[in-house]
Enzyme design. Structure first.
Site, PDB file in Angstrom:
ATOM      1  N   GLY A   1       0.828  -1.213   0.000  1.00 46.91           N
ATOM      2  CA  GLY A   1       0.000   0.000   0.000  1.00 46.91           C
ATOM      3  C   GLY A   1       0.858   1.256   0.000  1.00 46.91           C
TER       4      GLY A   1
ATOM      5  N   ASP B   1       5.195  -9.890   5.724  1.00 46.53           N
ATOM      6  CA  ASP B   1       4.502 -10.774   4.778  1.00 46.53           C
ATOM      7  C   ASP B   1       5.365 -11.185   3.583  1.00 46.53           C
ATOM      8  OD1 ASP B   1       2.281 -10.521   6.367  1.00 46.53           O
ATOM      9  OD2 ASP B   1       1.381  -8.929   5.172  1.00 46.53           O
TER      10      ASP B   1
ATOM     11  N   ARG C   1      -2.325 -34.111  21.033  1.00 42.22           N
ATOM     12  CA  ARG C   1      -3.299 -33.228  20.383  1.00 42.22           C
ATOM     13  C   ARG C   1      -2.860 -32.801  18.986  1.00 42.22           C
ATOM     14  NH1 ARG C   1      -4.165 -29.370  25.640  1.00 42.22           N
ATOM     15  NH2 ARG C   1      -6.036 -30.404  26.419  1.00 42.22           N
TER      16      ARG C   1
ATOM     17  N   GLY D   1      -0.528 -13.133   7.211  1.00 41.97           N
ATOM     18  CA  GLY D   1      -0.458 -13.307   5.755  1.00 41.97           C
ATOM     19  C   GLY D   1      -1.861 -13.488   5.196  1.00 41.97           C
TER      20      GLY D   1
ATOM     21  N   TYR E   1       0.029 -10.156  16.800  1.00 47.63           N
ATOM     22  CA  TYR E   1       0.992  -9.055  16.707  1.00 47.63           C
ATOM     23  C   TYR E   1       2.355  -9.368  17.316  1.00 47.63           C
ATOM     24  CZ  TYR E   1      -2.945  -6.611  14.895  1.00 47.63           C
ATOM     25  OH  TYR E   1      -4.002  -6.269  14.109  1.00 47.63           O
TER      26      TYR E   1
HETATM   27  O1  F6P Z   1       2.003  -5.995   8.170  1.00 44.60           O
HETATM   28  C1  F6P Z   1       1.177  -6.816   7.394  1.00 44.60           C
HETATM   29  C2  F6P Z   1       0.227  -7.503   8.281  1.00 44.60           C
HETATM   30  O2  F6P Z   1       1.013  -8.065   9.250  1.00 44.60           O
HETATM   31  C3  F6P Z   1      -0.689  -8.571   7.690  1.00 44.60           C
HETATM   32  O3  F6P Z   1      -0.163  -9.844   7.599  1.00 44.60           O
HETATM   33  C4  F6P Z   1      -1.868  -8.511   8.606  1.00 44.60           C
HETATM   34  O4  F6P Z   1      -3.000  -9.003   8.018  1.00 44.60           O
HETATM   35  C5  F6P Z   1      -1.972  -7.056   8.879  1.00 44.60           C
HETATM   36  O5  F6P Z   1      -0.647  -6.579   8.870  1.00 44.60           O
HETATM   37  C6  F6P Z   1      -2.717  -6.685  10.115  1.00 44.60           C
HETATM   38  O6  F6P Z   1      -2.274  -5.473  10.633  1.00 44.60           O
HETATM   39  P1  F6P Z   1      -3.146  -4.277  11.216  1.00 44.60           P
HETATM   40  O7  F6P Z   1      -4.101  -4.866  12.190  1.00 44.60           O
HETATM   41  O8  F6P Z   1      -2.119  -3.398  11.841  1.00 44.60           O
HETATM   42  O9  F6P Z   1      -3.839  -3.614  10.088  1.00 44.60           O
END
Ligand code: F6P
Length: 368
Positions: free
Chosen positions: A124, A147, A182, A190, A292
């Site tokens: 982006g 990613d 389990r 990703g 995170y």
């Molecule tokens: O930085 C990319 C990423 O880690 C993606 O894999 C994930 O879906 C996304 O960020 C989620 O991040 P946020 O909640 O900060 O938008």
């Protein structure tokens, strides 16, 4: 250090999109080389593109980019502000900015007398950078994301750190999976690209790896898990990318899929898959979402090296006045590509990627 000629006298630098380990190492790489070698002035823009809209910036001095090589996060702050997409809209409820965001960015770029804007970010961010360059700004991109899904670079910084974290988490799940006989399902980040799940899955010896590029068949997964059980292996590890989807889901329109998932009540891919495995096999199954954790903490040595090299390469591009490019890892060397290369794309795992074959060769089921 002898000062060298530079076509760029003043640069702006920002970090946008989700953060990742290695951002500070890259900021330091750009700024050290730009300042020490080329005597450029540096404006640090706060919170991604938002800082250029709400006029939040400061001049960076050497002390600002000293001692940050190993630090997680970003000293500049980040946001997911997408100025072209969100023209006229406030973002995240954190501010009241609407209006002409792109116009504000261009105006402030000129007001700051920037010769170039350096943007550190993912797809982006680099897409926005490309669009700003089409609006007449000088922009340079750097590829960051856990990613690893940016076109034009063989790797992004942030990926290796997240890979280490993912692999360690899988190792830890192994012992508890074994103790309790389990199936452990672990979800890694990703949405569209499965690089992280694939690499961490191979590194951690995952028995099943599910990535968005290969829609899975729950029956194939069940057969694999049952065969393991019959061969005396009483536990299994299933590594799932957050964007993993079943073959049935792959056939659905986006809206239909969203509704189907809401109705399932499972909060995310790992829970969906865990539930399906339990229903199909009767095996006791647990889900873990790493979330995170994957983006936090200190960068790996490998990411520090990559981020530093890309950062200093960006300073060299600035000095030569080579704008409209993204610094990139190409094979074993550092080079650059036109910003149009990453713009608007996601680099997914190709069906013939050697790592898929590697996984299958060591007995991992890829969900089909
Ligand atoms: O930085 C990319 C990423 O880690 C993606 O894999 C994930 O879906 C996304 O960020 C989620 O991040 P946020 O909640 O900060 O938008």
């Amino acid at each position: 250090m002898e000062t060298r000629y530079s076509a760029t006298r003043t640069l702006g630098i920002l970090t946008a999109g989700g953060d990742c380990p290695g951002l500070n190492a890259a900021i330091r790489g750009v700024c050290r080389a730009a300042h020490d070698r080329y005597n450029m002035a540096i404006v640090g823009i706060a919170n991604g593109y938002r800082g250029l809209i709400d006029e939040s910036w400061r001049i960076l001095q050497p002390a600002d980019f000293s001692g940050i090589l190993t630090r997680g996060g970003t000293i500049l702050g980040a946001s997911r502000e997408k100025p072209f997409k969100n023209q006229g809209k406030p973002q995240n409820g954190l501010d009241e900015i609407g209006g002409d965001k792109v116009g504000a960015i261009i105006e402030n770029y000129r007001k700051l007398n920037l010769d170039c804007l350096v943007v550190l970010g993912g797809n982006g961010t680099n897409t926005t950078g490309y669009r700003l360059s089409q609006e007449g700004l000088n922009v340079l991109g750097l590829p960051k994301t856990i990613d690893n899904d940016i076109a034009g670079t063989d790797r992004t910084f942030g990926f290796h750190s997240a890979l280490d974290i993912g692999a360690e988490a899988i190792d830890r799940l192994h012992s508890t999976a074994q103790s309790h006989n389990r199936v452990m399902v672990i979800e890694l980040m990703g949405h569209k690209a499965g690089w992280l799940a694939l690499y961490a899955g191979v590194a951690g010896g995952g028995d099943v790896i599910l990535i968005p590029e290969i829609p899975y068949d729950i029956k194939a997964i069940s057969r694999h898990l049952e065969a393991r059980l019959q061969s005396g292996k009483t536990f299994s590890i299933v590594v799932v990318a957050e964007g993993a989807l079943s073959a049935e889901e792959a056939k659905m329109e986006k809206k239909e899929r969203k509704k189907y998932r809401e109705q399932s009540g499972a909060p995310s891919a790992a829970y969906r898959v865990a539930r399906e495995i339990e229903a199909e096999t009767g095996m006791e199954t647990r889900a873990t979402v790493l979330g995170y954790m994957q983006r936090g903490g200190i960068p790996s040595a490998s990411d520090r090296v990559l981020a530093t090299s890309l950062g200093t390469a960006a300073a060299d591009l600035l000095a030569r006045g080579e704008y409209g490019r993204m610094a990139a890892l190409i094979g074993d060397g550092i080079g650059s590509v036109d910003l149009s290369v990453p713009a608007g794309k996601v680099k997914t795992v190709p069906a013939d990627h050697y790592m898929i074959d590697t996984a299958v060769s060591v007995g991992t089921c890829m969900g089909v």
